[in-house]
Design a protein around this motif. Structure first.
Motif, PDB file in Angstrom:
ATOM      1  N   SER A  30       0.815  -1.210   0.000  1.00  0.00           N
ATOM      2  CA  SER A  30       0.000   0.000   0.000  1.00  0.00           C
ATOM      3  C   SER A  30       0.850   1.262   0.000  1.00  0.00           C
ATOM      4  CB  SER A  30      -0.931   0.000   1.207  1.00  0.00           C
ATOM      5  OG  SER A  30      -1.596   1.240   1.337  1.00  0.00           O
ATOM      6  N   LYS A  31       1.957   1.242   0.711  1.00  0.00           N
ATOM      7  CA  LYS A  31       2.797   2.447   0.780  1.00  0.00           C
ATOM      8  C   LYS A  31       3.399   2.781  -0.585  1.00  0.00           C
ATOM      9  CE  LYS A  31       7.213   0.280   2.081  1.00  0.00           C
ATOM     10  NZ  LYS A  31       8.278   0.197   3.095  1.00  0.00           N
ATOM     11  N   LEU A  32       3.476   1.781  -1.480  1.00  0.00           N
ATOM     12  CA  LEU A  32       4.010   2.009  -2.820  1.00  0.00           C
ATOM     13  C   LEU A  32       2.952   2.562  -3.769  1.00  0.00           C
ATOM     14  CD1 LEU A  32       6.186  -1.226  -3.107  1.00  0.00           C
ATOM     15  CD2 LEU A  32       6.898   1.060  -2.403  1.00  0.00           C
ATOM     16  N   TYR A  33       1.764   2.796  -3.228  1.00  0.00           N
ATOM     17  CA  TYR A  33       0.692   3.464  -3.970  1.00  0.00           C
ATOM     18  C   TYR A  33       0.234   4.714  -3.215  1.00  0.00           C
ATOM     19  CZ  TYR A  33       0.197  -0.848  -6.737  1.00  0.00           C
ATOM     20  OH  TYR A  33       0.414  -1.936  -7.568  1.00  0.00           O
ATOM     21  N   SER A  34       1.063   5.195  -2.315  1.00  0.00           N
ATOM     22  CA  SER A  34       0.673   6.298  -1.435  1.00  0.00           C
ATOM     23  C   SER A  34       1.089   7.650  -2.000  1.00  0.00           C
ATOM     24  CB  SER A  34       1.302   6.110  -0.050  1.00  0.00           C
ATOM     25  OG  SER A  34       2.718   6.283  -0.126  1.00  0.00           O
ATOM     26  N   ASN A  35       0.536   8.704  -1.416  1.00  0.00           N
ATOM     27  CA  ASN A  35       0.873  10.063  -1.839  1.00  0.00           C
ATOM     28  C   ASN A  35       2.358  10.370  -1.627  1.00  0.00           C
ATOM     29  OD1 ASN A  35       0.533   9.936   0.959  1.00  0.00           O
ATOM     30  ND2 ASN A  35      -0.298  12.014   1.124  1.00  0.00           N
ATOM     31  N   VAL A  36       2.919   9.923  -0.527  1.00  0.00           N
ATOM     32  CA  VAL A  36       4.325  10.204  -0.254  1.00  0.00           C
ATOM     33  C   VAL A  36       5.227   9.495  -1.258  1.00  0.00           C
ATOM     34  CG1 VAL A  36       6.183   9.986   1.454  1.00  0.00           C
ATOM     35  CG2 VAL A  36       3.868  10.583   2.199  1.00  0.00           C
ATOM     36  N   PHE A  37       4.889   8.266  -1.613  1.00  0.00           N
ATOM     37  CA  PHE A  37       5.695   7.543  -2.601  1.00  0.00           C
ATOM     38  C   PHE A  37       5.638   8.244  -3.958  1.00  0.00           C
ATOM     39  CE2 PHE A  37       6.131   4.121  -5.826  1.00  0.00           C
ATOM     40  CZ  PHE A  37       7.432   3.737  -5.518  1.00  0.00           C
ATOM     41  N   TYR A  38       4.449   8.694  -4.362  1.00  0.00           N
ATOM     42  CA  TYR A  38       4.324   9.396  -5.634  1.00  0.00           C
ATOM     43  C   TYR A  38       5.040  10.755  -5.593  1.00  0.00           C
ATOM     44  CZ  TYR A  38       0.914   5.847  -6.991  1.00  0.00           C
ATOM     45  OH  TYR A  38       0.305   4.652  -7.316  1.00  0.00           O
ATOM     46  N   ARG A  39       5.149  11.335  -4.406  1.00  0.00           N
ATOM     47  CA  ARG A  39       5.922  12.568  -4.249  1.00  0.00           C
ATOM     48  C   ARG A  39       7.398  12.313  -4.545  1.00  0.00           C
ATOM     49  NH1 ARG A  39       4.789  14.686   1.405  1.00  0.00           N
ATOM     50  NH2 ARG A  39       2.695  14.506   0.514  1.00  0.00           N
ATOM     51  N   LEU A  40       7.897  11.186  -4.074  1.00  0.00           N
ATOM     52  CA  LEU A  40       9.280  10.798  -4.360  1.00  0.00           C
ATOM     53  C   LEU A  40       9.468  10.534  -5.853  1.00  0.00           C
ATOM     54  CD1 LEU A  40       9.826   8.332  -1.360  1.00  0.00           C
ATOM     55  CD2 LEU A  40      10.701  10.667  -1.550  1.00  0.00           C
ATOM     56  N   ASN A  91      -5.006   7.916  -1.250  1.00  0.00           N
ATOM     57  CA  ASN A  91      -4.335   6.902  -0.434  1.00  0.00           C
ATOM     58  C   ASN A  91      -3.120   7.529   0.242  1.00  0.00           C
ATOM     59  OD1 ASN A  91      -3.898   4.191   0.541  1.00  0.00           O
ATOM     60  ND2 ASN A  91      -2.148   4.094  -0.844  1.00  0.00           N
ATOM     61  N   GLN A  92      -3.259   7.836   1.507  1.00  0.00           N
ATOM     62  CA  GLN A  92      -2.187   8.465   2.256  1.00  0.00           C
ATOM     63  C   GLN A  92      -1.317   7.418   2.936  1.00  0.00           C
ATOM     64  OE1 GLN A  92      -3.475  12.034   4.541  1.00  0.00           O
ATOM     65  NE2 GLN A  92      -5.523  11.526   3.776  1.00  0.00           N
ATOM     66  N   LEU A  93      -0.061   7.768   3.150  1.00  0.00           N
ATOM     67  CA  LEU A  93       0.874   6.825   3.764  1.00  0.00           C
ATOM     68  C   LEU A  93       0.384   6.380   5.136  1.00  0.00           C
ATOM     69  CD1 LEU A  93       3.670   5.437   3.483  1.00  0.00           C
ATOM     70  CD2 LEU A  93       4.649   7.402   4.665  1.00  0.00           C
ATOM     71  N   LEU A  94      -0.150   7.321   5.912  1.00  0.00           N
ATOM     72  CA  LEU A  94      -0.595   7.007   7.273  1.00  0.00           C
ATOM     73  C   LEU A  94      -2.080   6.674   7.346  1.00  0.00           C
ATOM     74  CD1 LEU A  94       1.423   9.679   9.302  1.00  0.00           C
ATOM     75  CD2 LEU A  94       2.045   7.323   8.746  1.00  0.00           C
ATOM     76  N   HIS A  95      -2.751   6.731   6.223  1.00  0.00           N
ATOM     77  CA  HIS A  95      -4.170   6.343   6.164  1.00  0.00           C
ATOM     78  C   HIS A  95      -4.401   5.581   4.860  1.00  0.00           C
ATOM     79  CE1 HIS A  95      -8.700   7.535   6.182  1.00  0.00           C
ATOM     80  NE2 HIS A  95      -8.500   6.298   6.614  1.00  0.00           N
ATOM     81  N   PRO A  96      -4.007   4.313   4.821  1.00  0.00           N
ATOM     82  CA  PRO A  96      -4.028   3.525   3.573  1.00  0.00           C
ATOM     83  C   PRO A  96      -5.421   3.034   3.199  1.00  0.00           C
ATOM     84  CG  PRO A  96      -3.194   2.169   5.367  1.00  0.00           C
ATOM     85  CD  PRO A  96      -3.408   3.553   5.941  1.00  0.00           C
ATOM     86  N   VAL A  97      -6.246   3.936   2.697  1.00  0.00           N
ATOM     87  CA  VAL A  97      -7.628   3.574   2.347  1.00  0.00           C
ATOM     88  C   VAL A  97      -7.666   2.567   1.201  1.00  0.00           C
ATOM     89  CG1 VAL A  97      -8.575   5.768   3.117  1.00  0.00           C
ATOM     90  CG2 VAL A  97      -7.796   5.528   0.755  1.00  0.00           C
ATOM     91  N   ILE A  98      -6.593   2.514   0.428  1.00  0.00           N
ATOM     92  CA  ILE A  98      -6.589   1.651  -0.756  1.00  0.00           C
ATOM     93  C   ILE A  98      -6.726   0.176  -0.385  1.00  0.00           C
ATOM     94  CG2 ILE A  98      -4.092   1.229  -0.967  1.00  0.00           C
ATOM     95  CD1 ILE A  98      -4.422   1.902  -3.964  1.00  0.00           C
ATOM     96  N   ILE A  99      -6.266  -0.197   0.796  1.00  0.00           N
ATOM     97  CA  ILE A  99      -6.401  -1.587   1.240  1.00  0.00           C
ATOM     98  C   ILE A  99      -7.876  -1.924   1.446  1.00  0.00           C
ATOM     99  CG2 ILE A  99      -5.802  -3.271   3.033  1.00  0.00           C
ATOM    100  CD1 ILE A  99      -3.277  -1.708   3.551  1.00  0.00           C
ATOM    101  N   ASP A 100      -8.603  -1.002   2.050  1.00  0.00           N
ATOM    102  CA  ASP A 100     -10.035  -1.228   2.262  1.00  0.00           C
ATOM    103  C   ASP A 100     -10.763  -1.307   0.919  1.00  0.00           C
ATOM    104  OD1 ASP A 100      -9.740  -1.202   5.014  1.00  0.00           O
ATOM    105  OD2 ASP A 100     -10.022   0.966   5.147  1.00  0.00           O
ATOM    106  N   TYR A 101     -10.401  -0.421   0.000  1.00  0.00           N
ATOM    107  CA  TYR A 101     -11.016  -0.455  -1.330  1.00  0.00           C
ATOM    108  C   TYR A 101     -10.744  -1.797  -2.022  1.00  0.00           C
ATOM    109  CZ  TYR A 101     -11.759   4.644  -1.155  1.00  0.00           C
ATOM    110  OH  TYR A 101     -12.176   5.915  -0.831  1.00  0.00           O
ATOM    111  N   TYR A 102      -9.498  -2.237  -1.929  1.00  0.00           N
ATOM    112  CA  TYR A 102      -9.115  -3.476  -2.606  1.00  0.00           C
ATOM    113  C   TYR A 102      -9.823  -4.678  -1.984  1.00  0.00           C
ATOM    114  CZ  TYR A 102      -6.181  -6.983  -4.865  1.00  0.00           C
ATOM    115  OH  TYR A 102      -5.737  -8.044  -5.609  1.00  0.00           O
ATOM    116  N   ASN A 103      -9.835  -4.748  -0.661  1.00  0.00           N
ATOM    117  CA  ASN A 103     -10.465  -5.889   0.008  1.00  0.00           C
ATOM    118  C   ASN A 103     -11.981  -5.887  -0.182  1.00  0.00           C
ATOM    119  OD1 ASN A 103      -8.111  -7.081   1.042  1.00  0.00           O
ATOM    120  ND2 ASN A 103      -8.062  -5.658   2.746  1.00  0.00           N
ATOM    121  N   GLU A 104     -12.559  -4.710  -0.301  1.00  0.00           N
ATOM    122  CA  GLU A 104     -13.989  -4.623  -0.606  1.00  0.00           C
ATOM    123  C   GLU A 104     -14.279  -5.240  -1.964  1.00  0.00           C
ATOM    124  OE1 GLU A 104     -17.207  -1.137  -1.751  1.00  0.00           O
ATOM    125  OE2 GLU A 104     -15.581  -0.636  -0.353  1.00  0.00           O
TER     126      GLU A 104
END
Length: 501
Positions: free
Chosen positions: A372-382, A482-495
């Motif tokens: 999830s962190k590799l799809y986060s806002n901070v990762f895309y900032r890098l 999808n924020q680094l400290l709030h990984p909503v993407i996991i919930d979306y994916y598991n849903e």
């Protein structure tokens, strides 16, 4: 307390095994079901509750403490040692395999919960100092748990896998029981029967370790539809390569990564559509893509220097050495234009000082926290900082049909970091409708067709259609970043997983 050193050593052993069983069952549950956080939470909670029940039940043991303790150890050795193989087999042959998994978890938890209270009473009964007994027992208990927690990810799983790890713990429980029987024979009723039983259980567990590879192969034949031609548990993941006639498939932790029948569609869309949008291509960064298939497509461009960053050294080694995978990727990683770096993509981007003309992100779906962190806002900032002004980035983004919220969360997260984002999708028969998000620092004047390289799927005529989405592929409700400290993407994916499975 010196006379009870053997009992304290036993405490050390059983505590380490107890922690390992807890981790083994949780890991197997996550492997089969996905959603690691939920599975670990449920299994650990259930295990701890069962331990509380076992501790409560130990109060009703008033006599024959040594005999009961040895019985408990043997029971844990049998139930724990066969835990992994039982859960995997239940998953293959039983529709509601969760019942078996929960029953094993509760059974081991109850028996483990009885261990420490019984052992404490044994020592306290002969020593007579409850304060010293508790401090000694819990000290060895906690240290043993630490050793077990470290041994499981660093030694057991990388070098043996889940099956062997469970059998090793079964052997250790048998050794603990045998030590008690040997030292306190006079306190144990039917001691010779217990000696034979314990040696028998330990022998079965040893055979389980020896033949764990064969057992694993049999289970994999049931888990995977096709013939398994390669299987390896690395320190990071389970790699499985299968073959059915001309169809080669790669699975990572049970999740399909590609089928050789149609992977060209995926990789052509991933590589050639974004690269058609920029004129000069000198340096390309590939994050993930350890199978070498994206690199194969990149090598169609002359004089391009390619850096591939993939966490798992065993994955890239397989792409370099395994003849089947080498044939598919056309020895991409052996090309002098390619540099392979085995490192976590997030850590690599944090330390990176270079800029690239193109960044190709070919990572597994975001089904756990590490991904999830590799799809986060901070990762895309890098990634934004590492991309040249006229460069282009593309990331695989799951399915806009089956996991629409996940797809558009990736899209929105990229945009939140200053990218101009161009979503597109296509049909990959093995996966269904699959999507990508292409991103630049400045808006493109038009989407250019792919005409510089040979392709099997992408043509100048069909490229425009790939950027058109149906109404049922765009969620009606607001989608979160999808924020680094709030990984909503996991919930979306598991849903999405719950909806379609």
């Amino acid at each position: 307390m010196k006379k009870h050193r053997l009992l304290l050593v036993t405490t050390f052993i059983i505590s380490g095994c107890s922690l390992c069983y807890e981790l083994i069952i949780s890991a197997v549950s996550a492997y089969i079901t996905g959603n690691a956080v939920l599975q670990y939470s449920v299994m650990i909670g259930l295990y701890m509750s069962a331990m509380g029940l076992g501790s409560f039940l130990s109060r009703y043991v008033r006599t024959e403490l040594f005999t009961v303790f040895v019985t408990v150890e043997i029971g844990i050795g049998v139930l724990g040692g066969f835990s992994s193989v039982s859960i995997f087999l239940a998953n293959i042959y039983i529709a509601n395999y969760h019942i078996i998994m929960y029953a094993i978890t509760i059974g081991i938890g109850i028996l483990v919960g009885m261990e420490i209270p019984l052992l404490t009473r044994i020592i306290e009964k002969s020593h007579g100092n409850l304060r010293m007994t508790l401090s000694a027992v819990f000290s060895f208990d906690y240290i043993g748990s630490l050793v077990g927690a470290l041994a499981f990810p660093l030694l057991m799983v990388p070098y043996g896998g889940y099956l062997a790890a469970a059998f090793v713990c079964g052997v250790l429980n048998s050794v603990a029981a045998l030590l008690i029987i040997w030292k306190y024979t006079d306190h144990i009723r039917y001691s010779w029967t217990y000696k034979i039983l314990t040696v028998g259980v330990g022998t079965v567990m040893l055979l389980g370790i020896i033949f764990s590879g064969n057992i694993s192969h049999y289970i994999e034949e049931g888990l995977y539809r096709d013939t398994v031609i390669y299987s390896e548990q690395t320190p990071y993941q389970k790699l499985v390569l299968t073959r059915h006639k001309d169809d080669i498939r790669l699975f990572i932790d049970g999740n399909l990564q590609f089928s050789s029948m149609d992977e060209y569609r995926y990789h052509e869309a991933l590589v050639h559509i974004p690269l058609a949008q920029i004129d000069a291509i000198q340096n390309v960064l590939v994050l993930g893509g350890g199978d070498g298939l994206a690199t194969r497509e990149l090598l169609k461009y002359p004089n391009v220097q390619i850096t591939v960053v993939d966490l798992d050294e065993r994955m890239t080694a397989m792409a370099i050495k395994h003849p089947v995978l080498r044939a598919l990727n056309k020895d991409a990683f052996s090309n002098p234009c390619v540099t392979v770096i085995n490192k976590d993509a997030y850590e690599f981007m944090k330390e990176n000082k270079k800029q690239y003309d193109a960044i190709i992100i070919d990572l597994p779906d975001p089904n756990n926290e590490a991904l999830s962190k590799l799809y986060s806002n901070v990762f895309y900032r890098l990634c934004y900082a590492a991309l040249s002004e006229k460069g282009i980035l593309v990331t695989q983004s799951t399915s806009p049909y089956y996991a629409a919220k996940t797809f558009w969360s990736i899209n929105k997260t990229l945009a939140s970091e200053g990218f101009v984002v161009y979503p597109y999708h296509l049909l990959v028969p093995t996966f269904g409708e699959w999507g990508f998000n292409m991103a630049t620092k400045h808006a493109l004047h038009k989407i250019h067709p792919v005409n510089k390289v040979d392709t099997q799927f992408v043509t100048p005529d069909n490229i425009d259609s790939l950027f058109v989405f149906g109404k049922d592929e765009i969620p009606s409700e607001p989608i979160a970043i999808n924020q680094l400290l709030h990984p909503v993407i996991i919930d979306y994916y598991n849903e999405a997983v719950r909806q379609w499975h």
